[in-house]
Design a protein around this motif. Structure first.
Motif, PDB file in Angstrom:
ATOM      1  N   CYS A 278      14.226 -84.047  72.414  1.00 54.95           N
ATOM      2  CA  CYS A 278      13.630 -85.174  71.626  1.00 54.95           C
ATOM      3  C   CYS A 278      13.502 -86.403  72.221  1.00 54.95           C
ATOM      4  O   CYS A 278      12.262 -87.098  71.660  1.00 54.95           O
ATOM      5  CB  CYS A 278      14.280 -85.269  70.390  1.00 54.95           C
ATOM      6  SG  CYS A 278      16.041 -86.220  70.484  1.00 54.95           S
ATOM      7  N   ASP A 279      13.995 -86.762  73.057  1.00 56.60           N
ATOM      8  CA  ASP A 279      13.588 -88.101  73.880  1.00 56.60           C
ATOM      9  C   ASP A 279      12.353 -87.976  74.593  1.00 56.60           C
ATOM     10  O   ASP A 279      11.549 -89.026  74.602  1.00 56.60           O
ATOM     11  CB  ASP A 279      14.569 -88.376  74.900  1.00 56.60           C
ATOM     12  CG  ASP A 279      15.944 -88.867  74.178  1.00 56.60           C
ATOM     13  OD1 ASP A 279      15.968 -89.085  73.118  1.00 56.60           O
ATOM     14  OD2 ASP A 279      17.131 -88.947  74.907  1.00 56.60           O
ATOM     15  N   LEU A 280      11.940 -86.936  74.980  1.00 56.14           N
ATOM     16  CA  LEU A 280      10.499 -86.659  75.521  1.00 56.14           C
ATOM     17  C   LEU A 280       9.555 -86.797  74.514  1.00 56.14           C
ATOM     18  O   LEU A 280       8.529 -87.247  74.689  1.00 56.14           O
ATOM     19  CB  LEU A 280      10.220 -85.425  76.104  1.00 56.14           C
ATOM     20  CG  LEU A 280      11.237 -84.975  77.387  1.00 56.14           C
ATOM     21  CD1 LEU A 280      11.275 -83.232  77.449  1.00 56.14           C
ATOM     22  CD2 LEU A 280      11.346 -85.797  78.408  1.00 56.14           C
ATOM     23  N   TRP A 281       9.650 -86.851  73.184  1.00 53.48           N
ATOM     24  CA  TRP A 281       8.635 -87.075  72.115  1.00 53.48           C
ATOM     25  C   TRP A 281       8.765 -88.435  71.415  1.00 53.48           C
ATOM     26  O   TRP A 281       8.153 -88.643  70.507  1.00 53.48           O
ATOM     27  CB  TRP A 281       9.080 -85.848  71.122  1.00 53.48           C
ATOM     28  CG  TRP A 281       8.502 -84.512  71.548  1.00 53.48           C
ATOM     29  CD1 TRP A 281       9.211 -83.579  72.351  1.00 53.48           C
ATOM     30  CD2 TRP A 281       7.310 -83.848  71.149  1.00 53.48           C
ATOM     31  NE1 TRP A 281       8.513 -82.577  72.553  1.00 53.48           N
ATOM     32  CE2 TRP A 281       7.396 -82.570  71.931  1.00 53.48           C
ATOM     33  CE3 TRP A 281       6.101 -83.977  70.561  1.00 53.48           C
ATOM     34  CZ2 TRP A 281       6.201 -81.749  71.787  1.00 53.48           C
ATOM     35  CZ3 TRP A 281       5.190 -83.150  70.409  1.00 53.48           C
ATOM     36  CH2 TRP A 281       5.318 -82.337  70.958  1.00 53.48           C
ATOM     37  N   ASP A 282       9.898 -89.049  72.117  1.00 46.23           N
ATOM     38  CA  ASP A 282      10.177 -90.640  71.313  1.00 46.23           C
ATOM     39  C   ASP A 282       9.212 -91.587  71.795  1.00 46.23           C
ATOM     40  O   ASP A 282       9.507 -92.444  72.270  1.00 46.23           O
ATOM     41  CB  ASP A 282      11.663 -90.700  71.717  1.00 46.23           C
ATOM     42  CG  ASP A 282      12.037 -92.036  70.739  1.00 46.23           C
ATOM     43  OD1 ASP A 282      11.307 -92.319  69.748  1.00 46.23           O
ATOM     44  OD2 ASP A 282      12.837 -92.718  71.196  1.00 46.23           O
TER      45      ASP A 282
ATOM     46  N   GLU B 280       6.086 -75.796  70.094  1.00 42.33           N
ATOM     47  CA  GLU B 280       7.337 -76.217  70.853  1.00 42.33           C
ATOM     48  C   GLU B 280       8.400 -76.607  69.710  1.00 42.33           C
ATOM     49  O   GLU B 280       8.354 -77.340  68.897  1.00 42.33           O
ATOM     50  CB  GLU B 280       7.195 -77.158  71.806  1.00 42.33           C
ATOM     51  CG  GLU B 280       8.387 -77.344  72.487  1.00 42.33           C
ATOM     52  CD  GLU B 280       8.220 -78.571  73.640  1.00 42.33           C
ATOM     53  OE1 GLU B 280       9.422 -79.137  74.126  1.00 42.33           O
ATOM     54  OE2 GLU B 280       7.272 -79.084  73.660  1.00 42.33           O
ATOM     55  N   ILE B 281       9.747 -76.130  69.873  1.00 39.63           N
ATOM     56  CA  ILE B 281      10.682 -76.568  69.181  1.00 39.63           C
ATOM     57  C   ILE B 281      11.235 -77.621  69.729  1.00 39.63           C
ATOM     58  O   ILE B 281      11.828 -77.850  70.873  1.00 39.63           O
ATOM     59  CB  ILE B 281      12.028 -75.474  69.056  1.00 39.63           C
ATOM     60  CG1 ILE B 281      11.454 -74.357  68.452  1.00 39.63           C
ATOM     61  CG2 ILE B 281      13.145 -76.034  68.190  1.00 39.63           C
ATOM     62  CD1 ILE B 281      10.975 -74.242  66.917  1.00 39.63           C
TER      63      ILE B 281
ATOM     64  N   MET C 143       6.573 -85.321  63.960  1.00 42.34           N
ATOM     65  CA  MET C 143       6.251 -86.670  63.882  1.00 42.34           C
ATOM     66  C   MET C 143       7.186 -87.597  64.311  1.00 42.34           C
ATOM     67  O   MET C 143       8.573 -87.365  64.427  1.00 42.34           O
ATOM     68  CB  MET C 143       5.789 -86.934  62.297  1.00 42.34           C
ATOM     69  CG  MET C 143       6.879 -86.953  61.540  1.00 42.34           C
ATOM     70  SD  MET C 143       6.194 -87.316  59.831  1.00 42.34           S
ATOM     71  CE  MET C 143       7.836 -88.181  59.046  1.00 42.34           C
ATOM     72  N   PRO C 144       6.926 -88.778  64.733  1.00 43.83           N
ATOM     73  CA  PRO C 144       7.886 -90.025  65.118  1.00 43.83           C
ATOM     74  C   PRO C 144       9.142 -90.063  64.381  1.00 43.83           C
ATOM     75  O   PRO C 144      10.218 -90.468  64.848  1.00 43.83           O
ATOM     76  CB  PRO C 144       7.130 -91.286  65.520  1.00 43.83           C
ATOM     77  CG  PRO C 144       5.596 -90.662  65.631  1.00 43.83           C
ATOM     78  CD  PRO C 144       5.719 -89.440  64.850  1.00 43.83           C
ATOM     79  N   GLY C 145       8.769 -90.008  63.133  1.00 42.99           N
ATOM     80  CA  GLY C 145       9.990 -90.230  62.133  1.00 42.99           C
ATOM     81  C   GLY C 145      11.195 -89.226  62.262  1.00 42.99           C
ATOM     82  O   GLY C 145      12.169 -89.322  62.160  1.00 42.99           O
TER      83      GLY C 145
ATOM     84  N   ILE D  73      11.306 -87.394  64.841  1.00 44.13           N
ATOM     85  CA  ILE D  73      12.067 -87.587  66.510  1.00 44.13           C
ATOM     86  C   ILE D  73      13.318 -88.486  66.016  1.00 44.13           C
ATOM     87  O   ILE D  73      14.405 -88.475  66.411  1.00 44.13           O
ATOM     88  CB  ILE D  73      11.374 -88.077  67.444  1.00 44.13           C
ATOM     89  CG1 ILE D  73      10.003 -87.154  67.395  1.00 44.13           C
ATOM     90  CG2 ILE D  73      12.046 -88.003  68.847  1.00 44.13           C
ATOM     91  CD1 ILE D  73      10.417 -85.786  67.735  1.00 44.13           C
ATOM     92  N   LYS D  74      13.241 -89.659  65.122  1.00 46.63           N
ATOM     93  CA  LYS D  74      14.296 -90.637  65.375  1.00 46.63           C
ATOM     94  C   LYS D  74      15.267 -90.118  64.230  1.00 46.63           C
ATOM     95  O   LYS D  74      16.531 -90.149  64.455  1.00 46.63           O
ATOM     96  CB  LYS D  74      13.880 -91.790  64.201  1.00 46.63           C
ATOM     97  CG  LYS D  74      12.812 -92.545  65.085  1.00 46.63           C
ATOM     98  CD  LYS D  74      13.105 -93.164  66.314  1.00 46.63           C
ATOM     99  CE  LYS D  74      12.240 -94.169  67.178  1.00 46.63           C
ATOM    100  NZ  LYS D  74      12.794 -94.775  68.430  1.00 46.63           N
ATOM    101  N   ALA D  75      15.003 -89.071  63.384  1.00 39.25           N
ATOM    102  CA  ALA D  75      15.898 -88.364  62.348  1.00 39.25           C
ATOM    103  C   ALA D  75      16.848 -87.708  63.346  1.00 39.25           C
ATOM    104  O   ALA D  75      17.849 -87.261  62.872  1.00 39.25           O
ATOM    105  CB  ALA D  75      15.384 -87.743  61.267  1.00 39.25           C
ATOM    106  N   ILE D  76      16.153 -86.801  64.151  1.00 42.06           N
ATOM    107  CA  ILE D  76      17.015 -86.002  65.139  1.00 42.06           C
ATOM    108  C   ILE D  76      17.901 -86.656  65.733  1.00 42.06           C
ATOM    109  O   ILE D  76      18.977 -86.543  66.102  1.00 42.06           O
ATOM    110  CB  ILE D  76      15.899 -85.084  65.944  1.00 42.06           C
ATOM    111  CG1 ILE D  76      15.158 -84.032  65.112  1.00 42.06           C
ATOM    112  CG2 ILE D  76      16.717 -84.423  67.068  1.00 42.06           C
ATOM    113  CD1 ILE D  76      14.149 -83.456  65.679  1.00 42.06           C
ATOM    114  N   GLN D  77      17.545 -87.669  66.529  1.00 37.10           N
ATOM    115  CA  GLN D  77      18.258 -88.612  67.391  1.00 37.10           C
ATOM    116  C   GLN D  77      19.552 -89.285  66.489  1.00 37.10           C
ATOM    117  O   GLN D  77      20.761 -89.560  66.913  1.00 37.10           O
ATOM    118  CB  GLN D  77      17.532 -89.853  68.067  1.00 37.10           C
ATOM    119  CG  GLN D  77      16.279 -89.392  68.928  1.00 37.10           C
ATOM    120  CD  GLN D  77      15.559 -90.438  69.401  1.00 37.10           C
ATOM    121  OE1 GLN D  77      15.144 -91.387  68.836  1.00 37.10           O
ATOM    122  NE2 GLN D  77      15.147 -90.303  70.705  1.00 37.10           N
TER     123      GLN D  77
END
Length: 297
Positions: A278-282, A271-272, A222-224, A226-230
């Motif tokens: 993760c930028d592709l999912w941001d 997908e992991i 989920m978008p949140g 993705i931000k947490a991974i970044q």
């Protein structure tokens, strides 16, 4: 698919961003195909009785098709069977009801993604360390397979010790409470397996409040998350993509209404997602690409 069909989509709750993504995806596909879709969900997250009432409401409104993510594998069967008996095309997404003959079920392999994300975490820990599990909801059909995947991965890594396990009910606040309690009892936790990303957000809050750090993995992309991974607050997530499932389920329902055959089960790959991709999912759900029917089936 030129006829303007009317669909009703019933999800599990209005709190988990993954289901917001599902609703957005279903709407986008319905609009693209010239159809209308109405969304319903329990006001109390994952409440079986409330979802039963919503299914009854949907049947009474006589839509052309109904999409459901059931909150329980069997407790809603008698009500769901009324959809089938009424001749209304039924599509399950994310989770299904055992013994109910739906036109299709769109999902991913919960056990496999649970095992895969656990193995990812254990490799990151170099095969040693203390880990905790925050499970989903005891009623949810998706929760136990993910936990089974976590536990089977543990069996293959003798250097990894399970030091805590609790339910977070797939909710951020519940996961925060479970993790806070666990950190007081076992402060030395090297890695955490969260059965979804929404709980992961609560786990991050608990870690920060306790001034602790731990490698955290989740499920949903989920978008949140993705931000947490970044932001290096989360290590990775397995893309159990409710938005894509709802998109495919919506198109499947419309195809059924057009007299086209659809697969009984459509299993999307998981997908992991980590710092490398993760930028592709941001992107917010409104801007994420819609899945291609042919490629998904």
């Amino acid at each position: 698919m030129s006829q303007k069909h009317r669909l009703i989509c019933i999800t599990k709750n209005g709190t988990n961003p993954a289901y917001e993504g599902a609703r957005i995806g279903a709407r986008r596909v319905a609009e693209r195909l010239g159809c209308e879709i109405q969304h319903l969900f329990p006001s109390t997250p994952d409440d079986i009785d409330q979802q039963r009432e919503l299914i009854e409401q949907a049947i009474a409104e006589r839509p052309d098709a109904i999409l459901v993510a059931p909150t329980h594998p069997t407790a809603l069967n008698s009500t769901l069977q009324k959809i089938v008996d009424a001749g209304i095309p039924l599509a399950f997404m994310v989770s299904c009801a055992e013994g109910i003959e739906a036109g299709t079920f769109v999902t991913s392999d919960n056990y496999a993604l649970g095992k895969e994300i656990a193995e990812y975490l254990f490799r990151h820990l170099n095969g040693t360390g203390n880990v905790a599990i925050i499970e989903g909801s005891a009623n949810s059909p998706t929760s136990q397979p993910r936990t089974d995947g976590f536990l089977d991965a543990l069996k293959e890594h003798p250097g990894i010790n399970l030091v805590g396990r609790d339910y977070g009910n797939y909710q951020k606040d519940d996961a925060f409470l479970a993790m806070s309690k666990m950190l007081k009892a076992v402060p030395d936790i090297d890695g955490i397996l969260s059965a979804n990303d929404f709980m992961g957000m609560g786990i991050i809050d608990a870690l920060e409040e306790a001034h602790q750090k731990s490698a955290l993995v989740g499920v949903n992309a989920m978008p949140g998350a993705i931000k947490a991974i970044q932001g290096r607050k989360m290590l990775a997530t397995a893309a159990y993509d409710a938005m894509k499932m709802a998109c495919i389920a919506t198109e499947a329902a419309i195809r059924m209404l057009s007299g086209k055959s659809v697969p009984k089960v459509i299993e999307l790959p998981a997908e992991i997602v980590d710092a490398r991709n993760c930028d592709l999912w941001d992107r917010p759900y409104e801007e994420r690409p819609l899945p291609d029917w042919a490629a998904s089936t």
